[in-house]
Motif scaffolding. Sequence first.
Motif, PDB file in Angstrom:
ATOM      1  N   ILE A 141      37.636  42.667  41.627  1.00  0.00           N
ATOM      2  CA  ILE A 141      38.918  42.477  40.946  1.00  0.00           C
ATOM      3  C   ILE A 141      40.021  43.097  41.796  1.00  0.00           C
ATOM      4  CG2 ILE A 141      37.898  42.411  38.639  1.00  0.00           C
ATOM      5  CD1 ILE A 141      39.057  45.271  38.216  1.00  0.00           C
ATOM      6  N   LEU A 142      41.169  42.430  41.813  1.00  0.00           N
ATOM      7  CA  LEU A 142      42.342  42.946  42.501  1.00  0.00           C
ATOM      8  C   LEU A 142      43.336  43.447  41.467  1.00  0.00           C
ATOM      9  CD1 LEU A 142      44.071  43.296  45.118  1.00  0.00           C
ATOM     10  CD2 LEU A 142      45.052  41.043  44.587  1.00  0.00           C
ATOM     11  N   LEU A 143      43.727  44.699  41.584  1.00  0.00           N
ATOM     12  CA  LEU A 143      44.825  45.239  40.788  1.00  0.00           C
ATOM     13  C   LEU A 143      46.023  45.348  41.719  1.00  0.00           C
ATOM     14  CD1 LEU A 143      43.078  47.919  38.547  1.00  0.00           C
ATOM     15  CD2 LEU A 143      43.475  45.480  38.120  1.00  0.00           C
ATOM     16  N   ASP A 144      46.998  44.479  41.489  1.00  0.00           N
ATOM     17  CA  ASP A 144      48.124  44.318  42.409  1.00  0.00           C
ATOM     18  C   ASP A 144      49.287  45.212  41.979  1.00  0.00           C
ATOM     19  OD1 ASP A 144      50.037  43.492  44.187  1.00  0.00           O
ATOM     20  OD2 ASP A 144      49.767  41.344  43.804  1.00  0.00           O
ATOM     21  N   TYR A 145      49.190  46.486  42.348  1.00  0.00           N
ATOM     22  CA  TYR A 145      50.242  47.438  42.007  1.00  0.00           C
ATOM     23  C   TYR A 145      51.581  47.049  42.637  1.00  0.00           C
ATOM     24  CZ  TYR A 145      53.091  51.655  42.087  1.00  0.00           C
ATOM     25  OH  TYR A 145      54.133  52.540  41.968  1.00  0.00           O
ATOM     26  N   HIS A 146      51.543  46.590  43.873  1.00  0.00           N
ATOM     27  CA  HIS A 146      52.779  46.277  44.579  1.00  0.00           C
ATOM     28  C   HIS A 146      53.594  45.212  43.840  1.00  0.00           C
ATOM     29  CE1 HIS A 146      55.605  45.721  47.793  1.00  0.00           C
ATOM     30  NE2 HIS A 146      55.252  44.451  47.961  1.00  0.00           N
TER      31      HIS A 146
ATOM     32  N   ILE B 191      48.204  47.595  34.782  1.00  0.00           N
ATOM     33  CA  ILE B 191      48.209  46.442  35.674  1.00  0.00           C
ATOM     34  C   ILE B 191      47.130  45.456  35.266  1.00  0.00           C
ATOM     35  CG2 ILE B 191      47.875  45.688  38.059  1.00  0.00           C
ATOM     36  CD1 ILE B 191      48.936  48.506  38.867  1.00  0.00           C
ATOM     37  N   ALA B 192      45.936  45.955  34.983  1.00  0.00           N
ATOM     38  CA  ALA B 192      44.843  45.087  34.552  1.00  0.00           C
ATOM     39  C   ALA B 192      45.228  44.323  33.286  1.00  0.00           C
ATOM     40  CB  ALA B 192      43.577  45.907  34.317  1.00  0.00           C
ATOM     41  N   LYS B 193      45.882  45.003  32.349  1.00  0.00           N
ATOM     42  CA  LYS B 193      46.301  44.354  31.109  1.00  0.00           C
ATOM     43  C   LYS B 193      47.348  43.290  31.376  1.00  0.00           C
ATOM     44  CE  LYS B 193      48.073  45.338  26.475  1.00  0.00           C
ATOM     45  NZ  LYS B 193      48.528  46.403  25.534  1.00  0.00           N
ATOM     46  N   SER B 194      48.310  43.595  32.249  1.00  0.00           N
ATOM     47  CA  SER B 194      49.377  42.631  32.548  1.00  0.00           C
ATOM     48  C   SER B 194      48.828  41.387  33.247  1.00  0.00           C
ATOM     49  CB  SER B 194      50.460  43.285  33.405  1.00  0.00           C
ATOM     50  OG  SER B 194      50.003  43.508  34.732  1.00  0.00           O
ATOM     51  N   GLN B 195      47.768  41.552  34.017  1.00  0.00           N
ATOM     52  CA  GLN B 195      47.140  40.424  34.718  1.00  0.00           C
ATOM     53  C   GLN B 195      46.131  39.694  33.833  1.00  0.00           C
ATOM     54  OE1 GLN B 195      47.052  42.502  39.203  1.00  0.00           O
ATOM     55  NE2 GLN B 195      45.159  42.076  38.101  1.00  0.00           N
ATOM     56  N   ASP B 196      45.850  40.249  32.666  1.00  0.00           N
ATOM     57  CA  ASP B 196      44.797  39.741  31.793  1.00  0.00           C
ATOM     58  C   ASP B 196      43.456  39.739  32.528  1.00  0.00           C
ATOM     59  OD1 ASP B 196      43.773  38.792  29.404  1.00  0.00           O
ATOM     60  OD2 ASP B 196      44.064  36.687  29.932  1.00  0.00           O
ATOM     61  N   THR B 197      43.212  40.853  33.233  1.00  0.00           N
ATOM     62  CA  THR B 197      41.990  41.020  34.020  1.00  0.00           C
ATOM     63  C   THR B 197      41.028  41.954  33.304  1.00  0.00           C
ATOM     64  OG1 THR B 197      43.202  40.709  36.094  1.00  0.00           O
ATOM     65  CG2 THR B 197      41.045  41.774  36.237  1.00  0.00           C
ATOM     66  N   GLU B 198      39.870  41.431  32.936  1.00  0.00           N
ATOM     67  CA  GLU B 198      38.852  42.241  32.277  1.00  0.00           C
ATOM     68  C   GLU B 198      38.070  43.026  33.320  1.00  0.00           C
ATOM     69  OE1 GLU B 198      34.906  41.758  29.383  1.00  0.00           O
ATOM     70  OE2 GLU B 198      35.951  39.981  30.159  1.00  0.00           O
ATOM     71  N   VAL B 199      37.954  44.331  33.094  1.00  0.00           N
ATOM     72  CA  VAL B 199      37.154  45.178  33.965  1.00  0.00           C
ATOM     73  C   VAL B 199      35.725  45.186  33.446  1.00  0.00           C
ATOM     74  CG1 VAL B 199      36.826  47.507  34.864  1.00  0.00           C
ATOM     75  CG2 VAL B 199      39.142  46.611  34.548  1.00  0.00           C
ATOM     76  N   LYS B 200      34.760  44.860  34.316  1.00  0.00           N
ATOM     77  CA  LYS B 200      33.357  44.821  33.922  1.00  0.00           C
ATOM     78  C   LYS B 200      32.567  45.857  34.716  1.00  0.00           C
ATOM     79  CE  LYS B 200      33.442  39.899  32.686  1.00  0.00           C
ATOM     80  NZ  LYS B 200      32.797  38.570  32.894  1.00  0.00           N
ATOM     81  N   PHE B 201      31.533  46.389  34.086  1.00  0.00           N
ATOM     82  CA  PHE B 201      30.710  47.408  34.722  1.00  0.00           C
ATOM     83  C   PHE B 201      30.097  46.866  36.018  1.00  0.00           C
ATOM     84  CE2 PHE B 201      26.602  49.525  35.412  1.00  0.00           C
ATOM     85  CZ  PHE B 201      27.044  50.835  35.515  1.00  0.00           C
ATOM     86  N   GLY B 202      30.215  47.650  37.089  1.00  0.00           N
ATOM     87  CA  GLY B 202      29.676  47.244  38.386  1.00  0.00           C
ATOM     88  C   GLY B 202      30.644  46.496  39.264  1.00  0.00           C
ATOM     89  N   ASP B 203      31.882  46.281  38.801  1.00  0.00           N
ATOM     90  CA  ASP B 203      32.887  45.579  39.603  1.00  0.00           C
ATOM     91  C   ASP B 203      33.191  46.328  40.895  1.00  0.00           C
ATOM     92  OD1 ASP B 203      33.202  43.496  37.849  1.00  0.00           O
ATOM     93  OD2 ASP B 203      35.092  44.195  37.001  1.00  0.00           O
ATOM     94  N   ILE B 204      33.704  45.582  41.866  1.00  0.00           N
ATOM     95  CA  ILE B 204      34.242  46.153  43.100  1.00  0.00           C
ATOM     96  C   ILE B 204      35.758  46.159  42.964  1.00  0.00           C
ATOM     97  CG2 ILE B 204      34.459  45.860  45.602  1.00  0.00           C
ATOM     98  CD1 ILE B 204      31.723  44.379  45.464  1.00  0.00           C
TER      99      ILE B 204
END
Length: 237
Positions: free
Chosen positions: A88-93, A120-133
Motif C-alpha cells: 500500500i502507498l500512503l501518499d503524504y506528499h 491519509i489511509a482514510k482519505s485514500q479509502d485504503t484498507e490496511v491489512k495484516f502483513g502489508d508492505i
Amino acid sequence: MQCDRISLNWPLSAQTKSKKAFYQRALFHQEIIHKKTRFVNDDTWTFNTQISSQWDGLRHFGYQKEGNETTVNVIQAMAEQGIIGRGILLDYHSWRLTQDPPIPYAAFEGSSMPLHLLAIAKSQDTEVKFGDILLVRSEYFVEQEKKREEELSLWIWENFSAVAGDQPIFESWPIKQSYSLYEVLLAGWEMPIGELFDLEKLAEQCKNEQRWSFFVASEVCNVPGGVASPPNILAMF
C-alpha cells in the motif's frame, strides 16, 4: 489480462552528479570494458549498497546497548524467496497539499513531518491489512515527538511485514528516545526497511486508478552476509 508494472528503483547512478552522497557513502562507478577486436562489451560496477534504492538487511543496525548484531538471517535469507505481497502507498506528499492551509514542508531543513498516516489511509479509502508492505511517499520522513514514535512502532508491529519510503532514513534523526526504530525493526522484529524508493510514477498510477494497493515483488541480490541490497522491485496492478 493486462498488468501494469511500475519500477520503484532509483537509478544506481542517481547521486553521482551530487557534490556528496547521503552520509558520505561511496558513489556508483561503472567501467565499460571493450572486448576488442570484436563488437563486444563487458562492464564492472562498484557501489555502496545503500547509495540508491535499497533494502536494509538485518545486520545493518543492531541493538546498540547490547553491542551485538545478527550475521545469520541477513541479505541471503531475503534472497531465498524475495520480498513479495500486498503493498500500500500512503501518499503524504499529495495529502498535505490538499489540507487547508497546505502543510508546509522542507525536505532538507530538518523540519518535522507530523504522523498523519492513518488519516491519509482514510482519505485514500485504503484498507490496511495484516502483513502489508508499507510504502510512504513523504520526500523525507521525520517525526520528532517520542510519543508519536511509540505510536508509529506499535502501528507497524500490528500491521506490516516490511516498510519503505522515498526518504534516506525512516525515522527521526537524531533520535529523541532511548532506542532507535532501526534497532526494533531490524534486530528485534526482523522487518526489512526500504529507503530511497522511487515512488513518483507509483503515486501517479495510484491516483489514476484511485487505488493505493497493489502487488509488490522484490528480489534482493544473493550475497551471503550482505548488509543491504538494491531492491529490484516492481509494483503491479
